[in-house]
Design a protein around this motif. Structure first.
Motif, PDB file in Angstrom:
ATOM      1  N   TYR A 195       7.139 -36.394  98.522  1.00  0.00           N
ATOM      2  CA  TYR A 195       6.612 -37.226  99.620  1.00  0.00           C
ATOM      3  C   TYR A 195       7.767 -37.701 100.514  1.00  0.00           C
ATOM      4  O   TYR A 195       7.685 -37.670 101.743  1.00  0.00           O
ATOM      5  CB  TYR A 195       5.939 -38.490  99.068  1.00  0.00           C
ATOM      6  N   ASP A 234      -2.905 -30.737  92.531  1.00  0.00           N
ATOM      7  CA  ASP A 234      -3.991 -31.154  93.422  1.00  0.00           C
ATOM      8  C   ASP A 234      -3.948 -30.301  94.701  1.00  0.00           C
ATOM      9  O   ASP A 234      -2.875 -30.045  95.242  1.00  0.00           O
ATOM     10  CB  ASP A 234      -3.801 -32.633  93.781  1.00  0.00           C
ATOM     11  N   PRO A 235      -5.111 -29.860  95.188  1.00  0.00           N
ATOM     12  CA  PRO A 235      -5.098 -29.062  96.438  1.00  0.00           C
ATOM     13  C   PRO A 235      -4.381 -29.787  97.568  1.00  0.00           C
ATOM     14  O   PRO A 235      -3.718 -29.147  98.391  1.00  0.00           O
ATOM     15  CB  PRO A 235      -6.586 -28.887  96.757  1.00  0.00           C
ATOM     16  N   SER A 236      -4.488 -31.101  97.611  1.00  0.00           N
ATOM     17  CA  SER A 236      -3.810 -31.837  98.683  1.00  0.00           C
ATOM     18  C   SER A 236      -2.301 -31.780  98.510  1.00  0.00           C
ATOM     19  O   SER A 236      -1.546 -31.803  99.494  1.00  0.00           O
ATOM     20  CB  SER A 236      -4.281 -33.298  98.706  1.00  0.00           C
ATOM     21  N   THR A 296       3.705 -44.514  98.251  1.00  0.00           N
ATOM     22  CA  THR A 296       2.363 -43.925  98.331  1.00  0.00           C
ATOM     23  C   THR A 296       1.863 -43.569  96.929  1.00  0.00           C
ATOM     24  O   THR A 296       2.599 -42.954  96.155  1.00  0.00           O
ATOM     25  CB  THR A 296       2.423 -42.623  99.171  1.00  0.00           C
ATOM     26  N   PRO A 297       0.635 -43.950  96.587  1.00  0.00           N
ATOM     27  CA  PRO A 297       0.097 -43.573  95.268  1.00  0.00           C
ATOM     28  C   PRO A 297       0.119 -42.057  95.077  1.00  0.00           C
ATOM     29  O   PRO A 297      -0.008 -41.295  96.041  1.00  0.00           O
ATOM     30  CB  PRO A 297      -1.338 -44.115  95.304  1.00  0.00           C
ATOM     31  N   LEU A 298       0.255 -41.641  93.829  1.00  0.00           N
ATOM     32  CA  LEU A 298       0.434 -40.224  93.524  1.00  0.00           C
ATOM     33  C   LEU A 298      -0.882 -39.456  93.467  1.00  0.00           C
ATOM     34  O   LEU A 298      -1.923 -40.011  93.094  1.00  0.00           O
ATOM     35  CB  LEU A 298       1.136 -40.077  92.167  1.00  0.00           C
ATOM     36  N   VAL A 299      -0.797 -38.184  93.815  1.00  0.00           N
ATOM     37  CA  VAL A 299      -1.836 -37.220  93.426  1.00  0.00           C
ATOM     38  C   VAL A 299      -1.196 -36.305  92.386  1.00  0.00           C
ATOM     39  O   VAL A 299       0.019 -36.317  92.197  1.00  0.00           O
ATOM     40  CB  VAL A 299      -2.355 -36.402  94.626  1.00  0.00           C
ATOM     41  N   GLY A 300      -2.007 -35.509  91.713  1.00  0.00           N
ATOM     42  CA  GLY A 300      -1.468 -34.593  90.711  1.00  0.00           C
ATOM     43  C   GLY A 300      -0.650 -33.467  91.345  1.00  0.00           C
ATOM     44  O   GLY A 300      -0.847 -33.133  92.518  1.00  0.00           O
ATOM     45  N   HIS A 301       0.233 -32.886  90.546  1.00  0.00           N
ATOM     46  CA  HIS A 301       1.125 -31.844  91.072  1.00  0.00           C
ATOM     47  C   HIS A 301       0.405 -30.506  91.274  1.00  0.00           C
ATOM     48  O   HIS A 301       0.985 -29.572  91.798  1.00  0.00           O
ATOM     49  CB  HIS A 301       2.332 -31.659  90.148  1.00  0.00           C
ATOM     50  N   THR A 359       6.138 -30.572  85.953  1.00  0.00           N
ATOM     51  CA  THR A 359       5.563 -31.568  86.853  1.00  0.00           C
ATOM     52  C   THR A 359       6.557 -31.850  87.972  1.00  0.00           C
ATOM     53  O   THR A 359       7.642 -32.366  87.713  1.00  0.00           O
ATOM     54  CB  THR A 359       5.246 -32.861  86.085  1.00  0.00           C
ATOM     55  N   ALA A 360       6.205 -31.515  89.186  1.00  0.00           N
ATOM     56  CA  ALA A 360       7.101 -31.762  90.318  1.00  0.00           C
ATOM     57  C   ALA A 360       7.318 -33.263  90.498  1.00  0.00           C
ATOM     58  O   ALA A 360       6.438 -34.066  90.167  1.00  0.00           O
ATOM     59  CB  ALA A 360       6.501 -31.162  91.587  1.00  0.00           C
ATOM     60  N   PRO A 361       8.472 -33.659  91.027  1.00  0.00           N
ATOM     61  CA  PRO A 361       8.713 -35.084  91.308  1.00  0.00           C
ATOM     62  C   PRO A 361       7.961 -35.477  92.577  1.00  0.00           C
ATOM     63  O   PRO A 361       8.522 -35.507  93.668  1.00  0.00           O
ATOM     64  CB  PRO A 361      10.230 -35.158  91.468  1.00  0.00           C
ATOM     65  N   ILE A 362       6.688 -35.760  92.395  1.00  0.00           N
ATOM     66  CA  ILE A 362       5.749 -35.905  93.509  1.00  0.00           C
ATOM     67  C   ILE A 362       6.243 -36.878  94.578  1.00  0.00           C
ATOM     68  O   ILE A 362       6.232 -36.587  95.777  1.00  0.00           O
ATOM     69  CB  ILE A 362       4.377 -36.346  92.952  1.00  0.00           C
ATOM     70  N   THR A 363       6.697 -38.041  94.128  1.00  0.00           N
ATOM     71  CA  THR A 363       7.131 -39.070  95.075  1.00  0.00           C
ATOM     72  C   THR A 363       8.356 -38.617  95.857  1.00  0.00           C
ATOM     73  O   THR A 363       8.487 -38.902  97.053  1.00  0.00           O
ATOM     74  CB  THR A 363       7.450 -40.358  94.298  1.00  0.00           C
TER      75      THR A 363
END
Lengths: 403, 403
Positions: free
Chosen positions: A268, A50-52, A43-48, A261-265
């Motif tokens: 997910y 980002d409200p979402s 899934t493409p990333l949003v910022g760490h 920066t959290a490991p966003i992926t």
């Protein structure tokens, strides 16, 4: 800008497409990953910030609480693999000058000791042989003798395949001595009955790549309010900035301030892996692990192999199977990898050369994998001259699965 | 097993499918991820000790050396986000009692100081205002005055958009005083000319989610033989077990022994992201960033906005643009997110409220993104009554891109 003449472009490495082999993963981890979790990772990333993403963080925390069986507010994924969550637990709770009581009955008690010493703590030990659980009386004696600030134990010892029974007896003894309890649930969470609140555990951490079947990189951690109070009232800062929970509180707590920066992926992926836990239901998931690993164990025993742990301490997610007389465990593992694309592992530490470690975790805890590992192990052992009956093994596994 | 009666199954959280919004990422990171890298992340896992994974590790190390412009054997991805690589660098190189010289000209110098103190080091400072680079003469003076063991500087300051020029002058001065040099290249690696060996840098670390456009979770680190010699001859163990490079040597070095479970999927992703660097060619990639960010800067300036950094210190990967008089930066960022699904960031620390931070990194450094951010920013600023000429901005960007 060009401060130095160069001849780049000629020295770029030529590295081909990523094409790892297609393994069946039945070792001590990582386990196989459900395709839904793999898909979440693309899934493409949003910022760490980002409200979402904040919403996603909330959901992950809620799902982690469900899986840990806790209401602890302080339940988060740590930005690293399981050992990072382990060091976040120990490095924040243990202050310089504190005493931590650790077990000697497996590989990971030793790691606890090393982390506690690096945090500035004194380490004292409660002994039990590798392959046996702690005796609650020994724990009570050690607590009385050393009066530690923190008591750590390994609920599911990946190096020995031993489950620590009667956790409430251990936590009650520790709390009688005002010691906080840290539980290593790396190889248990999401696969073996484990209850943070009911069992009165103060701090617990886990690995995502075991019974949760999530790629490693964001690792579950939970702390009670009392444990977090100790962390937030430390006199000296924790020795790691990266794992400092008082700073992480700014990000995971109300403020939502930048720390790292959290490991966003990976978040997910953990979310999707935990959704699968919630969909299955945590108790049904525990039961599935017990049933599938039971069929694996039945096959190993019927084939003529011994389990390292007695039945009452058997850890379904990690089956330590005795290596037959005269057999080289390393050669067996290599042959399984080469001939069957199948991963299991040999022993660690005191049990090196003595046991195979066969995982049965998460998405790997499926009938096809269990039948495959029993069949392949029997075949390879027989081909190496071991006194085993592969046919009896497969039959026992098949019958156990029919139940 | 059931030590406690329970009523699970009723309390499982109901969390829906993962559907984050589709953002254009032009903030200070993460940048957008190339679809090839996202696809690599959905590759099924092999074990972290699998022979095929050892090969992948070798490939990643080779690609990292190419990207860092170094022959350092000690070039690895650290199992965490950029701050983990930062703490691995500082926490291993700085021993208790060592003195570390750090800069005060941005947010990340402060983080260096905190990490050095936690490692047991004494911190001394070399000053420059936020938004300006270090003056080599000031660095030489500070080195002479404090005789530090380690000198850290931020090559690309994400909080100010300032590039530190003439690195060889800094490293030469440090080496004259026998100080090891640690360079923060988090926002530079793979996007801005950066040469570890030619510039005589001892230790450098970076973030994957900036100019490499790789999801965070495995972060580049390189150490010279001399720096690694200091690490391996420490009298006292580093204070983090997880980030202890002498232990990681067992895994990434010849022995390939288990330390912790590597974040396999993040290593897959980093490999693919670095393949893209090698395919493009590192110099061409630096040139692309300069060209695309140049068009962004031309648009901002033509619109009537000021850049925070003078041209000679301009950092192409992170453009700090002055907030016009009377405008609330937070409201602008919110409006861009809501109306355009576009992420940029406000200022940090001394520059909070004073600058927008607009990234131009990796896969986000594309004409469509640059035109979009200039257009959207002009529109939102105009709608808030700022004295800007959005049309002039877009025209300047378009013309710069045509060159």
């Amino acid at each position: 800008m060009a401060q130095t003449p160069s001849n780049e472009g000629t020295d770029a490495p030529s590295v081909g497409e990523l094409t790892p082999p297609d393994r069946t993963l039945m070792g001590p981890g990582p386990s196989e990953v459900n395709p839904r979790v793999l898909r979440a990772m693309s899934t493409p990333l949003v910022g760490h910030l980002d409200p979402s993403f904040i919403e996603i963080m909330d959901e992950v925390q809620e799902l982690l609480r469900y899986t840990f069986r806790t209401d602890n507010q302080w339940t988060i994924p740590v930005s690293g693999t399981g050992s990072a969550a382990m060091e976040a637990a120990i490095g924040n709770v243990v202050e310089p000058g504190d005493t931590m009581l650790v077990p000697t009955n497996g590989y990971f008690g030793g790691r606890m000791a090393s982390m506690a010493q690096r945090a500035g703590g004194e380490v004292v030990e409660v002994d039990a042989p590798w392959g046996e659980p702690l005796d609650p009386d020994d724990v009570a004696d050690a607590l009385a003798e050393h009066d530690p600030d923190v008591f750590g134990f390994v609920f599911a010892e990946t190096s020995t395949g031993v489950l620590q029974p009667d956790v409430p007896a251990l936590t009650a003894a520790a709390h009688d001595h005002d010691a906080l309890v840290i539980a290593d649930s790396v190889t248990a969470l999401g696969g073996v009955e484990f209850r943070v609140d009911d069992w009165d555990i103060d701090v617990a951490y886990a690995g995502p790549q075991k019974c949760l079947s999530c790629p490693p990189g964001a690792s579950p951690l939970t702390l009670s309010d009392e444990a977090m109070e100790k962390v937030l009232s430390r006199e000296e800062e924790p020795r790691s900035w990266y794992l400092d929970l008082s700073l992480l509180e700014g990000y995971w707590g109300e403020e939502r301030a930048y720390h790292h920066t959290a490991p966003i992926t990976n978040v997910y992926a953990l979310r999707e892996a935990l959704r699968l836990v919630a969909e299955e239901g945590i108790e049904d998931r525990w039961a599935r692990h017990e049933r599938l690993a039971g069929a694996l164990k039945a096959g190993a025993e019927a084939m003529g192999l011994g389990m390292n742990a007695p039945d009452e301490y058997w850890l379904p997610s990690l089956n330590a199977v005795r290596v037959p007389e005269g057999i080289d465990d390393g050669k067996v593992c290599d042959a399984l990898l080469e001939r069957y694309d199948l991963e299991i592992a040999g022993g660690l530490g005191d049990l090196a050369g003595e046991v195979f470690r066969i995982g049965c975790m998460g998405h790997s805890a499926r009938p096809e994998n269990v039948i495959y590992v029993v069949t392949a192990l029997g075949d390879v052992l027989e081909s190496m001259g071991a006194d085993v009956d592969p046919g009896a093994g497969v039959t026992a596994t098949r019958r156990a699965l029919e139940k």
